[in-house]
Motif scaffolding. Structure first.
Motif, PDB file in Angstrom:
ATOM      1  N   VAL A  60       0.909  -1.090  -0.198  1.00  0.00           N
ATOM      2  CA  VAL A  60      -0.013  -0.142  -0.041  1.00  0.00           C
ATOM      3  C   VAL A  60       0.871   1.184   0.071  1.00  0.00           C
ATOM      4  N   PRO A  61       1.149   1.755  -1.309  1.00  0.00           N
ATOM      5  CA  PRO A  61       2.402   2.962  -1.182  1.00  0.00           C
ATOM      6  C   PRO A  61       1.348   3.988  -0.702  1.00  0.00           C
ATOM      7  N   PRO A  62       2.002   5.344  -0.466  1.00  0.00           N
ATOM      8  CA  PRO A  62       1.570   6.265   0.139  1.00  0.00           C
ATOM      9  C   PRO A  62       0.458   7.069  -0.647  1.00  0.00           C
ATOM     10  N   GLU A  63       0.325   7.098  -2.076  1.00  0.00           N
ATOM     11  CA  GLU A  63      -0.711   7.486  -2.815  1.00  0.00           C
ATOM     12  C   GLU A  63      -1.814   6.848  -2.784  1.00  0.00           C
ATOM     13  N   ALA A  64      -1.784   5.541  -2.604  1.00  0.00           N
ATOM     14  CA  ALA A  64      -2.906   4.552  -2.497  1.00  0.00           C
ATOM     15  C   ALA A  64      -3.598   4.800  -1.140  1.00  0.00           C
ATOM     16  N   GLN A  65      -2.757   5.039   0.048  1.00  0.00           N
ATOM     17  CA  GLN A  65      -2.994   5.069   1.262  1.00  0.00           C
ATOM     18  C   GLN A  65      -4.110   6.557   1.236  1.00  0.00           C
ATOM     19  N   GLU A  66      -3.468   7.391   0.629  1.00  0.00           N
ATOM     20  CA  GLU A  66      -4.203   8.836   0.578  1.00  0.00           C
ATOM     21  C   GLU A  66      -5.630   8.483  -0.022  1.00  0.00           C
ATOM     22  N   ILE A  67      -5.724   7.775  -1.021  1.00  0.00           N
ATOM     23  CA  ILE A  67      -6.870   7.692  -1.643  1.00  0.00           C
ATOM     24  C   ILE A  67      -7.882   6.883  -0.855  1.00  0.00           C
ATOM     25  N   ARG A  85     -18.894  -3.919   2.422  1.00  0.00           N
ATOM     26  CA  ARG A  85     -19.487  -4.144   1.097  1.00  0.00           C
ATOM     27  C   ARG A  85     -19.992  -3.036   0.336  1.00  0.00           C
ATOM     28  N   GLU A  86     -20.553  -1.772   1.294  1.00  0.00           N
ATOM     29  CA  GLU A  86     -20.832  -0.587   0.468  1.00  0.00           C
ATOM     30  C   GLU A  86     -19.471  -0.003  -0.132  1.00  0.00           C
ATOM     31  N   GLY A  87     -18.154  -0.160   0.743  1.00  0.00           N
ATOM     32  CA  GLY A  87     -17.201   0.408   0.058  1.00  0.00           C
ATOM     33  C   GLY A  87     -16.621  -0.167  -0.970  1.00  0.00           C
ATOM     34  N   GLU A  88     -16.773  -1.400  -1.188  1.00  0.00           N
ATOM     35  CA  GLU A  88     -16.374  -2.105  -2.290  1.00  0.00           C
ATOM     36  C   GLU A  88     -17.077  -1.750  -3.606  1.00  0.00           C
ATOM     37  N   ARG A  89     -18.164  -0.975  -3.542  1.00  0.00           N
ATOM     38  CA  ARG A  89     -18.910  -0.449  -4.728  1.00  0.00           C
ATOM     39  C   ARG A  89     -18.522   1.126  -4.953  1.00  0.00           C
ATOM     40  N   THR A  90     -17.358   1.373  -4.123  1.00  0.00           N
ATOM     41  CA  THR A  90     -17.079   2.808  -4.278  1.00  0.00           C
ATOM     42  C   THR A  90     -16.213   3.093  -5.636  1.00  0.00           C
ATOM     43  N   ARG A  91     -16.558   3.858  -6.422  1.00  0.00           N
ATOM     44  CA  ARG A  91     -15.490   4.268  -7.648  1.00  0.00           C
ATOM     45  C   ARG A  91     -14.600   4.765  -7.397  1.00  0.00           C
ATOM     46  N   MET A  92     -13.367   4.276  -7.606  1.00  0.00           N
ATOM     47  CA  MET A  92     -11.879   4.560  -7.303  1.00  0.00           C
ATOM     48  C   MET A  92     -11.263   5.096  -8.564  1.00  0.00           C
ATOM     49  N   PRO A  93     -10.338   5.954  -8.218  1.00  0.00           N
ATOM     50  CA  PRO A  93      -9.804   6.750  -9.448  1.00  0.00           C
ATOM     51  C   PRO A  93      -9.251   5.787 -10.449  1.00  0.00           C
ATOM     52  N   PRO A  94      -9.022   5.951 -11.689  1.00  0.00           N
ATOM     53  CA  PRO A  94      -8.336   5.097 -12.612  1.00  0.00           C
ATOM     54  C   PRO A  94      -6.923   4.679 -12.229  1.00  0.00           C
ATOM     55  N   ASP A  95      -6.140   5.520 -11.701  1.00  0.00           N
ATOM     56  CA  ASP A  95      -4.848   5.337 -11.203  1.00  0.00           C
ATOM     57  C   ASP A  95      -4.823   4.558 -10.260  1.00  0.00           C
ATOM     58  N   TYR A  96      -5.849   4.392  -9.304  1.00  0.00           N
ATOM     59  CA  TYR A  96      -5.776   3.440  -8.050  1.00  0.00           C
ATOM     60  C   TYR A  96      -6.009   2.017  -8.952  1.00  0.00           C
ATOM     61  N   HIS A  97      -6.962   1.910  -9.733  1.00  0.00           N
ATOM     62  CA  HIS A  97      -7.456   0.539 -10.436  1.00  0.00           C
ATOM     63  C   HIS A  97      -6.256   0.094 -11.089  1.00  0.00           C
ATOM     64  N   ALA A  98      -5.214   0.986 -11.863  1.00  0.00           N
ATOM     65  CA  ALA A  98      -4.319   0.614 -12.572  1.00  0.00           C
ATOM     66  C   ALA A  98      -3.085   0.000 -11.470  1.00  0.00           C
ATOM     67  N   TRP A  99      -2.859   0.768 -10.367  1.00  0.00           N
ATOM     68  CA  TRP A  99      -1.938   0.152  -9.629  1.00  0.00           C
ATOM     69  C   TRP A  99      -2.188  -1.322  -9.051  1.00  0.00           C
ATOM     70  N   ARG A 100      -3.587  -1.250  -8.606  1.00  0.00           N
ATOM     71  CA  ARG A 100      -4.152  -2.842  -7.949  1.00  0.00           C
ATOM     72  C   ARG A 100      -4.114  -3.596  -8.906  1.00  0.00           C
ATOM     73  N   ASP A 101      -4.532  -3.408 -10.097  1.00  0.00           N
ATOM     74  CA  ASP A 101      -4.570  -4.577 -11.239  1.00  0.00           C
ATOM     75  C   ASP A 101      -3.009  -4.996 -11.448  1.00  0.00           C
ATOM     76  N   GLU A 102      -2.036  -4.084 -11.644  1.00  0.00           N
ATOM     77  CA  GLU A 102      -0.534  -4.381 -11.732  1.00  0.00           C
ATOM     78  C   GLU A 102      -0.016  -5.094 -10.565  1.00  0.00           C
ATOM     79  N   GLN A 103      -0.408  -4.806  -9.304  1.00  0.00           N
ATOM     80  CA  GLN A 103      -0.003  -5.388  -8.318  1.00  0.00           C
ATOM     81  C   GLN A 103      -0.475  -6.883  -8.337  1.00  0.00           C
TER      82      GLN A 103
END
Length: 208
Positions: free
Chosen positions: A128-135, A169-187
């Motif tokens: 969990v890098p700092p930028e992901a923690q901020e999000i 469960r509600e949080g799982e449906r939160t729309r996250m920024p594209p860069d967050y998804h890109a980081w998570r998918d890469e990880q």
């Protein structure tokens, strides 16, 4: 809470038909055994709805963990509870631990534990890098914090503490920024086994 620390986390896993008895055993361990466990920092454990038991015990060092394993009180307690398990009970030691989020995990009402294996340990870090923690702080207030524990064989266990199951469960449906998804998918490309999740609603958080 954020950062990497040299701890020893013992991840104990098994299966049981008697979750209530194991909960009582955990309470008994905390009352009778934990006071003499030097270097013990805390435990997170519980049993899933389908009988999977998982318990993460945090120690200040491998030496402290092994010293506790040899204590008479610990051995006696284990002899009393081993029959509550079906089949093998495994213990995985992790000395590579990364913590994230906030320290107030005592507010948690839901805990989720992830188990997988790392193909490339270095490429997956930080978990969990700092930028992901901020999000997460901004968009996922339901996630209090957690930790990632890696064994010498690259087994990975992640534990996340949430304010409640409903909020998670509600949080799982939160729309996250594209860069967050890109980081998570890469990880996740560095996980070379399908992840197993343990959802703990009836769990214990113990600390000295």
């Amino acid at each position: 809470m954020f950062g990497q620390r040299r701890l020893c986390v013992q991840v104990v896993r098994g299966r049981t038909r008697d979750a209530a008895a194991l909960r009582e055993a955990a309470d008994r361990w905390y009352r009778d055994v934990a006071p003499g466990a030097r270097g013990w920092l805390g435990s997170t454990g519980g049993v899933t709805d389908d009988g999977a038991y998982v318990n993460l015990l945090r120690f200040a060092s491998e030496r402290a963990a092994h010293r506790n394993d040899r204590r008479r009180a610990q051995v006696r307690w284990w002899d009393e509870v081993r029959d509550l398990f079906e089949g093998e009970v495994t213990v995985t030691e992790c000395t590579d631990v990364e913590e994230f989020g906030r320290d107030d995990i005592g507010r948690a009402r839901f805990v989720q534990i992830l188990q997988t294996h790392l193909g490339d340990q270095d490429a997956a870090r930080p978990f969990v890098p700092p930028e992901a923690q901020e999000i997460l702080d901004r968009l996922r207030p339901d996630m209090i914090g957690g930790m990632f524990c890696v064994s010498p064989d690259a087994d990975l266990f992640g534990v996340a503490y949430f304010t409640s199951l409903t909020a998670a469960r509600e949080g799982e449906r939160t729309r996250m920024p594209p860069d967050y998804h890109a980081w998570r998918d890469e990880q996740m490309t560095h996980f070379d086994q399908e992840a197993v999740f343990y959802d703990l609603l009836d769990f214990w958080l113990q600390s000295p």
